[in-house]
Design an enzyme around this catalytic site. Structure first.
Site, PDB file in Angstrom:
ATOM      1  N   GLU A 166      -9.836  12.223   1.599  1.00  0.00           N
ATOM      2  CA  GLU A 166      -8.781  12.519   0.717  1.00  0.00           C
ATOM      3  C   GLU A 166      -8.077  11.152   0.333  1.00  0.00           C
ATOM      4  O   GLU A 166      -6.828  11.006   0.426  1.00  0.00           O
ATOM      5  CB  GLU A 166      -7.727  13.530   0.847  1.00  0.00           C
ATOM      6  N   GLU A 369     -14.109  20.697   2.662  1.00  0.00           N
ATOM      7  CA  GLU A 369     -13.256  21.434   2.899  1.00  0.00           C
ATOM      8  C   GLU A 369     -12.920  22.582   1.839  1.00  0.00           C
ATOM      9  O   GLU A 369     -13.163  22.383   0.730  1.00  0.00           O
ATOM     10  CB  GLU A 369     -11.608  20.829   2.890  1.00  0.00           C
TER      11      GLU A 369
END
Length: 468
Positions: A166, A369
């Site tokens: 991220e 995720e």
């Protein structure tokens, strides 16, 4: 209820990170990282004053946890090496840190689990942050050195590598929105950090390619990046200003990284807006185009939790003088996870798959995720068995996997699914406020692990590849 079947070679696994699970924050030669520093300086910033120190005590429970993953029918998991544990302050391997990861990877092989290794999960060593962090190009070089050391140390053990998790989060959370330490509100700084993280990624991939060619990395290895992609939407009847908000929101958070990892460049329209229209000074150097060109990867992970719905901003700048590109648009039909304040929109993962199919057709990806965090789950326990009855988690994952199956049927190159937080873990400043796991961690009983109701459902899906 309709059933959907995923391909038999589709992998199922779990996602976690070093700083959120390992513990042992100051043992085995580990250096202090930013989460340790924030915990030491202001423990009141963390939910229930639970700082970074213990994670979910994975270093003492890893054999039990690996057995749990395998028992649930999973074949793989992703974790991260902590820069602050593997590398000492001189940029060399810390033998105690290396020994821990060698043991973890050995135990994982013995358990029959493939380990996906990520190199950075928001946990910069504090001494490097104090030299400027991602605003300092020398720290990008230090990261590339760390990555190369990791590749050489574990290159014959690990098949799947990732540079960053991220990468949009730190520019936003630390430097723009001021949520995380050091809590700045400076868009210029955020852009510098985002640009330099892009450079650091590309430098690391180039080091990987060099070591691969030299035979230091196993022949079947692959490298990628893990990004949190939030498909961008606006109103059904958008104005030109709404569409402009959509362009920049998608450009900064999604296309920036997709263009980098597939084309080795940053989106020209976004750079033009930042530099020409807003006067942002990016820390560009001569030959950076060649550096960024080295950032093309073999595949990517997609972290998906919620969509991004935007509309034209009602003002041009925020209270700190930063430019506003968009403001939230509240979709009338939205369904919310009230614990987290996030919209639940399973179709978003399908839309991302179609975006990749149409705009980045050669890109292979997996769901790296996906999960739902619920506050005070202990209120949902069966009074007799004391098991958490988390039907909402079953519904959440079923709905998302259904759209993954539909995306694959329509041509998406999605090859696997990792659930975030299969075992409850520490979650930054929220600590253990919102629980994500299929397996409960009891903080009052030596971090004891207890499967929730959803675990039985997950096992069946993982073993049959039938989503029902």
């Amino acid at each position: 209820m309709a059933q959907y079947e995923l391909p038999q070679n589709f992998f199922f696994g779990a996602a976690m990170s070093g700083p959120q699970t390992e513990g042992g924050w100051n043992t085995g030669g580990k250096l202090e990282n930013l989460w340790d520093t924030w915990s030491n300086e202001d423990i009141s910033s963390f939910y229930n004053r639970v700082g970074s120190y213990v994670g979910n005590d994975f270093m003492h429970h890893y054999k039990e946890d690996l057995a749990l993953l395998k028992d649930l029918g999973l074949d793989s998991y992703r974790t991260s090496i902590q820069w602050s544990r593997l590398i000492d302050q001189d940029g060399n391997i810390n033998p105690e840190g290396a020994a821990w990861y060698h043991e973890l990877f050995r135990a994982s092989r013995e358990a029959g689990l493939e380990v996906f290794v990520n190199l950075y999960h928001f946990d910069m060593p504090t001494y490097l942050f104090r030299r400027g962090g991602w605003q300092n190009r020398e720290v990008c070089e230090a990261y590339a050195n760390y990555a190369a050391k990791a590749f050489e140390e574990f290159g014959q053990e690990i098949r799947y590598w990732f540079t960053f998790n991220e990468p949009i989060v730190e520019p936003e959370q630390r430097y723009w929105h001021g949520v995380w330490y050091p809590r700045h509100h400076n868009f210029q700084e955020a852009c510098e950090v985002q640009y330099n993280i892009s450079i650091a990624h590309a430098l690391a991939v180039s080091r990987y390619r060099e070591l691969y060619r030299a035979g230091k990395i196993r022949e079947d290895a692959r490298i990628g990046m893990i990004c949190n992609f939030s498909p961008s939407y606006t109103k059904d009847d958008p104005s030109e200003a709404d569409l402009e908000a959509l362009r920049m929101n998608d450009g900064l958070t999604n296309r920036w990284w997709l263009d980098l990892v597939t084309r080795g460049k940053l989106p020209a329209d976004v750079i033009k807006t930042l530099v020409d229209d807003l006067g942002i000074v990016l820390p560009q150097r001569p030959y950076d185009e060649a550096v960024l060109a080295g950032g093309v990867v073999d595949w990517i992970g997609c972290n998906y939790y919620q969509p991004s719905r935007v509309q034209a901003p009602s003002k041009t700048h925020d209270e700190w003088g930063n430019p506003l590109f968009a403001e939230p648009y509240i979709w009338p039909e939205r369904v919310m996870n009230e614990s987290r304040g996030w919209e639940i929109y399973p179709k978003g993962i399908y839309d991302f798959g179609m975006k990749c199919k149409n705009e980045y057709p050669e890109l292979e990806w997996f769901v790296s995720e996906n999960g739902i965090g619920i506050e005070r789950e202990y209120l949902n326990k069966d009074p007799e068995t004391q098991q958490v009855m988390d039907d909402y988690r079953i519904d959440f994952v079923r709905d998302h996997l259904t759209w993954v199956a539909r995306a694959i049927a329509d041509g998406a190159r999605c090859v696997g699914y990792h659930y975030w937080g299969l075992i409850d873990n520490w979650s930054w400043a929220n600590a253990f406020k919102n629980r994500y796991g299929f397996v409960e961690v009891d903080l009052m009983e030596n971090y004891e692990r207890r499967p929730k109701k959803s675990a039985t459902w997950l096992k069946q899906v993982a073993e049959t590849h039938v989503v029902a």
